[in-house]
Design a protein around this motif. Structure first.
Motif, PDB file in Angstrom:
ATOM      1  N   ALA A  92      36.329  27.886  45.203  1.00  0.00           N
ATOM      2  CA  ALA A  92      35.996  28.576  44.141  1.00  0.00           C
ATOM      3  C   ALA A  92      34.983  30.141  44.343  1.00  0.00           C
ATOM      4  O   ALA A  92      36.105  31.189  43.707  1.00  0.00           O
ATOM      5  N   THR A  93      34.320  30.278  45.028  1.00  0.00           N
ATOM      6  CA  THR A  93      33.864  31.766  45.947  1.00  0.00           C
ATOM      7  C   THR A  93      35.367  32.186  46.769  1.00  0.00           C
ATOM      8  O   THR A  93      35.979  33.770  46.478  1.00  0.00           O
ATOM      9  N   GLN A  94      36.331  31.407  47.114  1.00  0.00           N
ATOM     10  CA  GLN A  94      37.497  32.245  48.090  1.00  0.00           C
ATOM     11  C   GLN A  94      38.578  32.857  46.741  1.00  0.00           C
ATOM     12  O   GLN A  94      39.011  33.741  46.986  1.00  0.00           O
ATOM     13  N   LEU A  95      38.583  32.257  45.477  1.00  0.00           N
ATOM     14  CA  LEU A  95      39.214  33.025  44.835  1.00  0.00           C
ATOM     15  C   LEU A  95      38.776  33.180  44.132  1.00  0.00           C
ATOM     16  O   LEU A  95      39.458  34.979  43.744  1.00  0.00           O
ATOM     17  N   TYR A  96      37.292  33.666  43.876  1.00  0.00           N
ATOM     18  CA  TYR A  96      36.475  34.919  43.425  1.00  0.00           C
ATOM     19  C   TYR A  96      36.452  35.511  43.997  1.00  0.00           C
ATOM     20  O   TYR A  96      37.154  36.860  43.730  1.00  0.00           O
ATOM     21  N   LEU A  97      36.647  35.605  45.357  1.00  0.00           N
ATOM     22  CA  LEU A  97      36.100  36.597  46.678  1.00  0.00           C
ATOM     23  C   LEU A  97      37.971  37.904  46.337  1.00  0.00           C
ATOM     24  O   LEU A  97      38.111  38.563  46.703  1.00  0.00           O
ATOM     25  N   HIS A  98      39.171  36.960  46.919  1.00  0.00           N
ATOM     26  CA  HIS A  98      40.251  37.395  46.664  1.00  0.00           C
ATOM     27  C   HIS A  98      40.984  37.982  45.185  1.00  0.00           C
ATOM     28  O   HIS A  98      41.586  38.746  45.004  1.00  0.00           O
ATOM     29  N   ARG A  99      40.387  37.632  43.807  1.00  0.00           N
ATOM     30  CA  ARG A  99      41.000  38.451  42.287  1.00  0.00           C
ATOM     31  C   ARG A  99      39.579  40.057  42.766  1.00  0.00           C
ATOM     32  O   ARG A  99      40.607  40.543  41.959  1.00  0.00           O
ATOM     33  N   GLN A 100      38.483  39.893  43.457  1.00  0.00           N
ATOM     34  CA  GLN A 100      37.634  40.651  43.112  1.00  0.00           C
ATOM     35  C   GLN A 100      38.672  41.910  44.042  1.00  0.00           C
ATOM     36  O   GLN A 100      38.919  43.086  43.648  1.00  0.00           O
ATOM     37  N   TRP A 101      39.289  41.052  45.137  1.00  0.00           N
ATOM     38  CA  TRP A 101      40.489  41.991  46.176  1.00  0.00           C
ATOM     39  C   TRP A 101      41.337  42.663  45.010  1.00  0.00           C
ATOM     40  O   TRP A 101      41.863  44.332  45.886  1.00  0.00           O
ATOM     41  N   LEU A 102      41.898  41.557  44.626  1.00  0.00           N
ATOM     42  CA  LEU A 102      43.510  42.031  43.981  1.00  0.00           C
ATOM     43  C   LEU A 102      42.666  43.326  43.009  1.00  0.00           C
ATOM     44  O   LEU A 102      43.198  44.727  42.726  1.00  0.00           O
ATOM     45  N   LEU A 103      41.682  42.779  41.953  1.00  0.00           N
ATOM     46  CA  LEU A 103      41.277  44.211  41.251  1.00  0.00           C
ATOM     47  C   LEU A 103      40.880  45.501  41.959  1.00  0.00           C
ATOM     48  O   LEU A 103      41.529  46.435  41.284  1.00  0.00           O
ATOM     49  N   LYS A 104      40.421  45.594  42.815  1.00  0.00           N
ATOM     50  CA  LYS A 104      39.575  46.892  43.300  1.00  0.00           C
ATOM     51  C   LYS A 104      41.325  47.238  44.000  1.00  0.00           C
ATOM     52  O   LYS A 104      41.667  48.427  43.996  1.00  0.00           O
ATOM     53  N   ALA A 105      42.044  46.581  44.996  1.00  0.00           N
ATOM     54  CA  ALA A 105      43.584  47.305  45.181  1.00  0.00           C
ATOM     55  C   ALA A 105      44.190  47.340  44.340  1.00  0.00           C
ATOM     56  O   ALA A 105      45.170  48.353  44.342  1.00  0.00           O
ATOM     57  N   LEU A 106      44.337  47.195  42.896  1.00  0.00           N
ATOM     58  CA  LEU A 106      45.451  47.462  42.133  1.00  0.00           C
ATOM     59  C   LEU A 106      44.316  48.548  40.860  1.00  0.00           C
ATOM     60  O   LEU A 106      44.778  48.999  39.470  1.00  0.00           O
ATOM     61  N   GLN A 107      43.311  48.768  41.121  1.00  0.00           N
ATOM     62  CA  GLN A 107      42.426  49.466  40.205  1.00  0.00           C
ATOM     63  C   GLN A 107      43.442  50.634  39.773  1.00  0.00           C
ATOM     64  O   GLN A 107      43.324  51.472  38.905  1.00  0.00           O
ATOM     65  N   GLN A 108      44.236  51.137  40.662  1.00  0.00           N
ATOM     66  CA  GLN A 108      44.224  52.301  40.663  1.00  0.00           C
ATOM     67  C   GLN A 108      45.989  52.824  39.585  1.00  0.00           C
ATOM     68  O   GLN A 108      46.171  53.385  39.071  1.00  0.00           O
ATOM     69  N   PHE A 109      45.940  51.034  39.199  1.00  0.00           N
ATOM     70  CA  PHE A 109      47.281  51.027  38.408  1.00  0.00           C
ATOM     71  C   PHE A 109      46.886  50.059  37.497  1.00  0.00           C
ATOM     72  O   PHE A 109      47.005  49.160  37.226  1.00  0.00           O
ATOM     73  N   PRO A 110      47.216  51.740  35.754  1.00  0.00           N
ATOM     74  CA  PRO A 110      46.584  50.136  34.917  1.00  0.00           C
ATOM     75  C   PRO A 110      48.007  49.601  34.104  1.00  0.00           C
ATOM     76  O   PRO A 110      48.728  49.350  34.398  1.00  0.00           O
ATOM     77  N   SER A 111      47.446  48.753  33.576  1.00  0.00           N
ATOM     78  CA  SER A 111      48.153  47.607  32.703  1.00  0.00           C
ATOM     79  C   SER A 111      48.038  46.946  31.795  1.00  0.00           C
ATOM     80  O   SER A 111      46.906  47.421  31.092  1.00  0.00           O
ATOM     81  N   PRO A 112      48.789  46.371  30.810  1.00  0.00           N
ATOM     82  CA  PRO A 112      47.983  45.928  29.443  1.00  0.00           C
ATOM     83  C   PRO A 112      47.189  44.630  29.894  1.00  0.00           C
ATOM     84  O   PRO A 112      46.810  44.220  30.658  1.00  0.00           O
ATOM     85  N   PRO A 113      46.090  44.766  28.562  1.00  0.00           N
ATOM     86  CA  PRO A 113      44.827  43.718  28.909  1.00  0.00           C
ATOM     87  C   PRO A 113      45.943  41.878  29.258  1.00  0.00           C
ATOM     88  O   PRO A 113      47.006  41.554  29.070  1.00  0.00           O
ATOM     89  N   SER A 114      44.845  41.491  29.802  1.00  0.00           N
ATOM     90  CA  SER A 114      45.450  40.283  30.887  1.00  0.00           C
ATOM     91  C   SER A 114      44.499  39.134  30.567  1.00  0.00           C
ATOM     92  O   SER A 114      43.519  39.536  30.175  1.00  0.00           O
ATOM     93  N   HIS A 115      44.758  38.063  30.003  1.00  0.00           N
ATOM     94  CA  HIS A 115      43.545  37.036  29.989  1.00  0.00           C
ATOM     95  C   HIS A 115      42.920  36.542  31.675  1.00  0.00           C
ATOM     96  O   HIS A 115      43.623  36.806  32.768  1.00  0.00           O
ATOM     97  N   TRP A 116      42.305  36.222  31.837  1.00  0.00           N
ATOM     98  CA  TRP A 116      41.168  35.936  33.046  1.00  0.00           C
ATOM     99  C   TRP A 116      42.119  34.843  33.886  1.00  0.00           C
ATOM    100  O   TRP A 116      41.594  35.176  34.817  1.00  0.00           O
ATOM    101  N   LEU A 117      42.646  33.977  32.953  1.00  0.00           N
ATOM    102  CA  LEU A 117      43.059  32.589  33.418  1.00  0.00           C
ATOM    103  C   LEU A 117      44.562  33.000  33.659  1.00  0.00           C
ATOM    104  O   LEU A 117      45.122  32.426  34.968  1.00  0.00           O
TER     105      LEU A 117
END
Length: 478
Positions: free
Chosen positions: A34-59
């Protein structure tokens, strides 16, 4: 040893202790994952933050769009709001950046990032690691070896083989329209393109269109099974034949080499390390890309022409003036049908046979507008969205062949039905030739019209398909 250690109560205590240890260990593993998944998601969020998108469900992210088979329509809505690129969240910590801007496309296709991701791996048991799935030095060596197979001197004799396959299909259509003028065409076209590939790749003397008859819904699947069964046998026999004394010299004198000849000849001539596995992979890749993608292209071209009868008629008149009764079509004819070629390209703009391709960034990338991404991000190059981007193509939903008139200006990466860069489709000329032959001979014999009750809904698959098939009315011309 004490008596208590041997008692049932003591044994149960030991088992309970082991279960507790296993439970704690399992919980620790679960927490770590769960920690690995969380950290990877945070990495993705940071990497893609320059590119806006429509709202998405957390899961489940944006994945419901794909489940409803409306992801292409949703992609067009995104293009209007985010004209260059937009992240697409599959679920949880899985996401890729979808791009559909020609400048972005040019940057990505100008690199050598690997294309083998989880999305492609499911194809490997079917077609192996040929040009479509291989990367690096293996891809480079195979591409260099296969390039001579698509030289125009090799492609010229294929025109007659293509015409023969198209005529078999049209003869079948003539029989069928006497019963019902309505047809689902994709299955028939798919068998025809497979027939062409079998003849051009293996010098196959039969016709898969007449050898195996089946209900329309199973035409392509049965034909593919036939092709794969045939492939191993043909490769084995051809290799054994070439081992005989004097056969290599006879091969050199052959009027035209087929795809398999060239693969085997190159291997024996220059001592390259093309293994039997590699040989099969390249043959299967050619079968797939030369069959399914071309079938998609031709079927959607027929639909586009049926949707626009005025353009269909203009193509027909051009072809009639060139071919007369259509008893023969040659290589030289293919370069003398400019308006038909414009219509074919415009149809492929609206309905690109391969709607998207995938790359996984091997190193960081910076786009022309300054936004950047780290290595490891997956990029989906949406050719479908690019071809419908109003910033690139004004009034993109309008069928307008003049976009491809001689001398018309367009961005080098605005039109990518065969991808682009060094990894563009090696068989693009083969495919264009087959499309021209199919369109020319079909329009000489049939008028194509829409079935208004069954409008096709484009589906994003490996190749562009339709949710409810491609149904047309055919009227035999006098």
């Amino acid at each position: 040893m004490s008596v208590s250690a041997l008692s049932p109560i003591g044994a149960l205590g030991s088992v309970s202790g082991l279960l507790q240890v296993a439970l704690v260990f399992g919980l620790l593993l679960l927490l770590l994952k769960a920690t690995q998944l969380y950290l990877h998601r945070q990495w993705l969020l940071k990497a893609l933050q320059q590119f806006p998108s429509p709202p998405s469900h957390w899961l489940y992210g944006h994945s419901r769009e794909h489940l409803k088979d409306n992801d292409l329509q949703e992609a067009l809505r995104r293009v209007k709001n985010f004209p260059r690129a937009c992240p697409y969240w599959l679920w949880g910590n899985k996401a890729h950046l979808v791009i559909y801007d020609p400048d972005y496309m040019k940057v990505v296709l100008g690199r050598s990032d690997p294309k083998l991701t989880d999305i492609h791996k499911f194809l490997s048991p079917w077609i192996g690691y040929g040009l479509l799935l291989s990367d690096g030095q293996t891809w480079f060596q195979h591409r260099r070896m296969l390039t001579p197979a698509f030289h125009y001197d090799i492609l010229k004799p294929y025109v007659n083989l293509m015409a023969d396959s198209v005529k078999v299909m049209l003869d079948k259509w003539e029989q069928l329209v006497t019963q019902d003028s309505h047809l689902e065409i994709f299955g028939h076209v798919s068998l025809m393109t497979l027939d062409t590939v079998m003849k051009c790749a293996f010098s196959y003397q039969g016709s898969v269109q007449t050898d195996r008859l089946s209900p329309e819904g199973r035409l392509s699947r049965q034909a593919c099974q036939l092709a794969h069964q045939h492939t191993d046998q043909v490769i084995r026999l051809r290799k054994a034949h070439l081992q005989k004394e004097g056969e290599m010299e006879n091969l050199r004198k052959k009027r035209h080499l087929d795809f398999l000849d060239i693969l085997l000849f190159a291997r024996m001539e220059n001592g390259s390390s093309l293994s039997d596995t590699d040989l099969r992979a390249e043959v299967d890749t050619f079968m797939f890309e030369g069959h399914d993608t071309t079938a998609s292209g031709i079927s959607w071209i027929f639909y586009a022409l049926a949707s626009h009868p005025e353009h269909q008629q203009r193509c027909r008149e051009e072809i009639q003036s060139l071919l007369g009764d259509g008893t023969s079509i040659t290589w030289d004819h293919l370069g003398q049908m400019p308006y038909t070629t414009m219509c074919i390209k415009e149809a492929m703009r609206l309905y690109p046979p391969v709607p998207a391709i995938i790359r996984e960034l091997g190193k960081p990338i910076t786009f022309p507008d300054g936004r950047s991404l780290p290595a490891g991000i997956i990029i989906s190059l949406s050719i479908y969205a690019l071809h419908h981007n109003p910033k690139v193509w004004p009034n993109p939903e309008v069928f307008d062949p003049s976009r491809f008139a001689p001398g018309s200006a367009q961005h080098s990466h605005a039109f990518l039905p065969f991808s682009g860069g060094s990894r563009n489709c090696i068989g693009k000329q083969f495919a264009m030739n087959e499309m021209k032959v199919a369109v020319a001979l079909t329009l000489l014999r049939f008028e194509l019209a829409l079935d208004a009750s069954r409008v096709p809904i484009p589906l994003r698959r490996v190749v562009l398909k339709s949710k409810n098939g491609i149904h047309l009315y055919l009227r035999k011309l006098p």
